[in-house]
Design a protein around this motif. Structure first.
Motif, PDB file in Angstrom:
ATOM      1  N   CYS A  14      32.519  80.114 -11.541  1.00  0.00           N
ATOM      2  CA  CYS A  14      33.139  81.421 -11.696  1.00  0.00           C
ATOM      3  C   CYS A  14      32.169  82.543 -11.361  1.00  0.00           C
ATOM      4  CB  CYS A  14      33.642  81.575 -13.125  1.00  0.00           C
ATOM      5  SG  CYS A  14      34.560  83.096 -13.376  1.00  0.00           S
ATOM      6  N   GLN A  15      32.675  83.530 -10.640  1.00  0.00           N
ATOM      7  CA  GLN A  15      31.837  84.659 -10.206  1.00  0.00           C
ATOM      8  C   GLN A  15      32.066  85.893 -11.070  1.00  0.00           C
ATOM      9  OE1 GLN A  15      29.807  83.930  -7.580  1.00  0.00           O
ATOM     10  NE2 GLN A  15      30.725  81.902  -7.713  1.00  0.00           N
ATOM     11  N   CYS A  16      32.902  85.779 -12.055  1.00  0.00           N
ATOM     12  CA  CYS A  16      33.330  86.947 -12.814  1.00  0.00           C
ATOM     13  C   CYS A  16      32.328  87.319 -13.908  1.00  0.00           C
ATOM     14  CB  CYS A  16      34.679  86.670 -13.453  1.00  0.00           C
ATOM     15  SG  CYS A  16      35.909  86.134 -12.268  1.00  0.00           S
ATOM     16  N   CYS A  25      35.059  84.565 -18.943  1.00  0.00           N
ATOM     17  CA  CYS A  25      35.820  85.737 -18.519  1.00  0.00           C
ATOM     18  C   CYS A  25      37.283  85.601 -18.907  1.00  0.00           C
ATOM     19  CB  CYS A  25      35.700  85.908 -17.011  1.00  0.00           C
ATOM     20  SG  CYS A  25      36.608  84.675 -16.058  1.00  0.00           S
ATOM     21  N   CYS A  29      38.591  79.669 -17.956  1.00  0.00           N
ATOM     22  CA  CYS A  29      37.212  79.193 -17.883  1.00  0.00           C
ATOM     23  C   CYS A  29      36.795  78.537 -19.195  1.00  0.00           C
ATOM     24  CB  CYS A  29      36.298  80.353 -17.537  1.00  0.00           C
ATOM     25  SG  CYS A  29      36.523  80.922 -15.846  1.00  0.00           S
ATOM     26  N   CYS A  40      37.305  77.621  -9.772  1.00  0.00           N
ATOM     27  CA  CYS A  40      37.772  78.537 -10.799  1.00  0.00           C
ATOM     28  C   CYS A  40      39.162  79.075 -10.446  1.00  0.00           C
ATOM     29  CB  CYS A  40      36.780  79.680 -10.958  1.00  0.00           C
ATOM     30  SG  CYS A  40      37.277  80.835 -12.237  1.00  0.00           S
ATOM     31  N   CYS A  42      40.741  81.389 -12.565  1.00  0.00           N
ATOM     32  CA  CYS A  42      40.970  82.419 -13.572  1.00  0.00           C
ATOM     33  C   CYS A  42      41.862  83.533 -13.044  1.00  0.00           C
ATOM     34  CB  CYS A  42      39.634  82.982 -14.040  1.00  0.00           C
ATOM     35  SG  CYS A  42      38.763  83.925 -12.781  1.00  0.00           S
ATOM     36  N   CYS A  47      36.977  85.350  -7.693  1.00  0.00           N
ATOM     37  CA  CYS A  47      37.225  83.927  -7.500  1.00  0.00           C
ATOM     38  C   CYS A  47      38.345  83.705  -6.491  1.00  0.00           C
ATOM     39  CB  CYS A  47      37.558  83.285  -8.839  1.00  0.00           C
ATOM     40  SG  CYS A  47      36.142  83.320  -9.961  1.00  0.00           S
TER      41      CYS A  47
HETATM   42 ZN   LIG Z   1      36.587  83.091 -12.286  1.00  0.00          ZN
END
Ligand SMILES: [Zn+2]
Ligand SMILES: [Zn+2]
Length: 59
Positions: A14-16, A25, A29, A40, A42, A47
């Motif tokens: 996840c990049q959040c 987030c 997740c 991910c 989300c 993402c």
């Molecule tokens: Zn994410």
């Protein structure tokens, strides 16, 4: 005052940014934390962009 650094979501894929009161987030997740290989889902923009950029054409 020193600004607090926004921690990333604890999910490896996840990049959040994580929520202030949570290390993830989203509930997605949090539920998939034991499956770090999963992409991910989300639904956040960071993402979603990763999914779009996936090079499916190489297959
Ligand atoms: Zn994410
Ligand atoms: Zn996340």
């Amino acid at each position: 005052m020193t600004p607090k650094s926004q921690p990333k979501c604890a999910h490896p894929s996840c990049q959040c940014d994580a929520r202030p009161d949570n290390k993830y987030c989203s509930t997605f997740c949090e539920g998939e934390a034991e499956n770090p290989d999963i992409i991910c889902g989300c639904g956040h923009t960071e993402c979603t962009d990763n999914l779009v950029e996936e090079p499916f054409a190489l297959a």
